[in-house]
Design a protein around this motif. Structure first.
Motif, PDB file in Angstrom:
ATOM      1  N   HIS A  12       0.822  -1.334  -0.116  1.00 57.17           N
ATOM      2  CA  HIS A  12       0.148  -0.041  -0.233  1.00 57.17           C
ATOM      3  C   HIS A  12       0.758   1.283   0.130  1.00 57.17           C
ATOM      4  CE1 HIS A  12      -0.059  -0.460   4.438  1.00 57.17           C
ATOM      5  NE2 HIS A  12       0.904   0.189   4.283  1.00 57.17           N
ATOM      6  N   VAL A  13       1.977   1.223  -0.670  1.00 61.34           N
ATOM      7  CA  VAL A  13       2.881   2.233  -0.754  1.00 61.34           C
ATOM      8  C   VAL A  13       2.331   3.565  -1.071  1.00 61.34           C
ATOM      9  CG1 VAL A  13       5.169   3.121  -1.698  1.00 61.34           C
ATOM     10  CG2 VAL A  13       4.556   0.719  -1.716  1.00 61.34           C
ATOM     11  N   PRO A  14       2.642   4.564  -0.245  1.00 59.68           N
ATOM     12  CA  PRO A  14       1.826   6.068  -0.433  1.00 59.68           C
ATOM     13  C   PRO A  14       2.119   6.634  -1.748  1.00 59.68           C
ATOM     14  CG  PRO A  14       3.393   6.223   1.347  1.00 59.68           C
ATOM     15  CD  PRO A  14       3.079   4.784   0.901  1.00 59.68           C
ATOM     16  N   HIS A  59      -1.103   4.696   9.783  1.00 59.51           N
ATOM     17  CA  HIS A  59       0.277   5.016  10.106  1.00 59.51           C
ATOM     18  C   HIS A  59       0.329   6.235  10.730  1.00 59.51           C
ATOM     19  CE1 HIS A  59       0.230   2.471   6.299  1.00 59.51           C
ATOM     20  NE2 HIS A  59       1.415   2.256   6.614  1.00 59.51           N
ATOM     21  N   HIS A 125      -3.526   6.311   3.791  1.00 65.80           N
ATOM     22  CA  HIS A 125      -2.958   5.529   2.683  1.00 65.80           C
ATOM     23  C   HIS A 125      -2.862   3.861   2.677  1.00 65.80           C
ATOM     24  CE1 HIS A 125       1.004   5.582   4.519  1.00 65.80           C
ATOM     25  NE2 HIS A 125       1.301   4.364   4.126  1.00 65.80           N
ATOM     26  N   HIS A 193      10.399  -3.791   3.735  1.00 64.49           N
ATOM     27  CA  HIS A 193      10.803  -2.592   3.561  1.00 64.49           C
ATOM     28  C   HIS A 193      11.030  -1.932   5.000  1.00 64.49           C
ATOM     29  CE1 HIS A 193       6.415  -1.878   4.111  1.00 64.49           C
ATOM     30  NE2 HIS A 193       6.678  -0.774   4.234  1.00 64.49           N
ATOM     31  N   LEU A 195      12.036   1.932   6.597  1.00 62.52           N
ATOM     32  CA  LEU A 195      11.957   3.359   6.181  1.00 62.52           C
ATOM     33  C   LEU A 195      13.016   4.317   7.140  1.00 62.52           C
ATOM     34  CD1 LEU A 195       8.110   3.826   5.675  1.00 62.52           C
ATOM     35  CD2 LEU A 195       9.594   3.351   4.096  1.00 62.52           C
ATOM     36  N   GLU A 240       4.326  -5.355   8.330  1.00 61.05           N
ATOM     37  CA  GLU A 240       3.023  -5.154   8.045  1.00 61.05           C
ATOM     38  C   GLU A 240       2.448  -6.497   7.368  1.00 61.05           C
ATOM     39  OE1 GLU A 240       3.197  -0.500   6.819  1.00 61.05           O
ATOM     40  OE2 GLU A 240       3.358  -1.938   5.351  1.00 61.05           O
ATOM     41  N   SER A 267       9.027   3.576  -4.806  1.00 60.13           N
ATOM     42  CA  SER A 267       9.575   4.203  -3.681  1.00 60.13           C
ATOM     43  C   SER A 267      10.856   3.304  -2.803  1.00 60.13           C
ATOM     44  CB  SER A 267       8.502   4.578  -2.631  1.00 60.13           C
ATOM     45  OG  SER A 267       8.977   5.546  -1.775  1.00 60.13           O
ATOM     46  N   ASN A 268      10.542   2.948  -1.524  1.00 60.95           N
ATOM     47  CA  ASN A 268      11.693   2.237  -0.836  1.00 60.95           C
ATOM     48  C   ASN A 268      10.964   0.922  -0.688  1.00 60.95           C
ATOM     49  OD1 ASN A 268      13.516   4.637  -0.416  1.00 60.95           O
ATOM     50  ND2 ASN A 268      11.455   5.316   0.934  1.00 60.95           N
ATOM     51  N   THR A 269      10.050   0.254  -1.417  1.00 59.56           N
ATOM     52  CA  THR A 269       9.558  -0.866  -1.029  1.00 59.56           C
ATOM     53  C   THR A 269       9.404  -1.801  -2.074  1.00 59.56           C
ATOM     54  OG1 THR A 269       7.955   0.757   0.535  1.00 59.56           O
ATOM     55  CG2 THR A 269       7.053  -1.310  -0.009  1.00 59.56           C
TER      56      THR A 269
END
Ligand code: DHB
Ligand code: FE
Length: 281
Positions: A12-14, A59, A125, A193, A195, A240, A267-269
């Motif tokens: 579910h990466v924003p 989050h 998100h 991931h 962060l 998660e 992104s970072n995921t």
């Protein structure tokens, strides 16, 4: 009677939500990711759920350090998209199913799962990005959604076993609701991931693919993996993934894999996605 027919899992990466909202899905960076969701977009039009029980994590948006429910069930009529710092996403308000949610609360709590009941909550998100990935950009979400928020942000998260068992109790709850409803259970978050901290940017393709394999065929043993293994192997936010076990527990022991997709990076995921249907048994 209501019945659970299928499960969907997705990260579910924003940044995925931002790519959709800003019209960037055709860009070279994002295109391969969105191609992985073409199947589910078609599949959802055919399977037409009445209600999605959507397992996600907040989050630090609706909840903060003052309130940290391990399992929070959204019983309201509606849930607005949250402002996470850039204004709310331009997506429809989520419409709930208060009667089914209240029935699930009754059944799960009497089956010893101590839920927190939520009657007002904005959704971040974690919930809206999966809806966008599957439904695109409609005026209204085409079905009702019961949000189920799991604490995987502040230590301690619930165990994989607890989540898997909760999925089984959820199935019992849904199947004892007298209306004829097609219910799907979605599990979101993950895959590997991290962060923050020295390991920020961690991706573990081997762990992620083992998780995808075992979620399908070896879920009872996968559920017994301790949370520390997720943190070590998949990073602090990779935990998660325990939420996917709620979805898996709610399905049959044997499931048909309609879609499996894995993609790095977003992104970072690392992004993972499964579409599972009940086979009976
Ligand atoms: C990010 C945030 C998340 O909640 C998540 O699951 C994955 C990535 C991020 O900020 O990049
Ligand atoms: Fe997340």
């Amino acid at each position: 009677m209501a019945r659970i027919t299928a499960g969907v899992a997705t990260s579910h990466v924003p940044a995925i939500g931002a790519a959709i909202d800003l019209g960037k899905t055709e860009e070279a960076y994002w295109k391969p990711l969105f191609e992985g969701y073409e199947y589910v977009k078609e599949w959802i039009r055919e399977t037409r759920p009445d209600v999605i029980f959507l397992v996600y994590n907040d989050h630090a948006t609706a909840f903060d350090m003052n309130f940290i429910p391990t399992f929070a069930l959204g019983c309201a009529e509606a849930f607005k998209p949250a402002d996470e710092g850039w204004g709310p996403r331009p997506v429809p308000t989520v419409k709930g199913h208060p009667e089914l949610a209240a029935h699930i609360a009754q059944s799960l709590i009497q089956d010893d799962f101590d839920l927190t009941i939520i009657n007002e909550m904005d959704v971040d998100h974690g919930l809206t990005v999966p809806l966008s990935l599957v439904f695109g950009q409609p005026e209204e979400w085409p079905c009702l959604v019961i949000p189920f928020a799991v604490n995987v942000v502040l230590y301690p998260p619930p165990s994989g076993q607890r989540c898997y068992d909760l999925g089984k109790a959820l199935r019992k709850a849904v199947e004892s609701f007298p209306a004829d409803l097609n219910v799907q259970v979605w599990g979101t978050g993950g895959m590997s991931h991290q962060l923050q901290g020295p390991r920020a940017g961690l991706i573990n393709k081997e762990f992620d693919n083992e998780f995808l394999d075992r979620l399908v065929d070896d879920a009872p043993a996968l559920a017994r993996e301790p949370h520390i293994r997720y943190v070590r192997e998949a990073g602090s936010e990779g935990v998660e993934l325990v939420m996917w076990l709620i979805m898996r527990g709610a399905l049959d022991d044997k499931v048909a894999v309609k879609k499996r997709f894995y993609h790095v990076p977003a992104s970072n995921t690392a992004v993972g996605h499964l579409v599972l249907e009940n086979k009976g048994g």
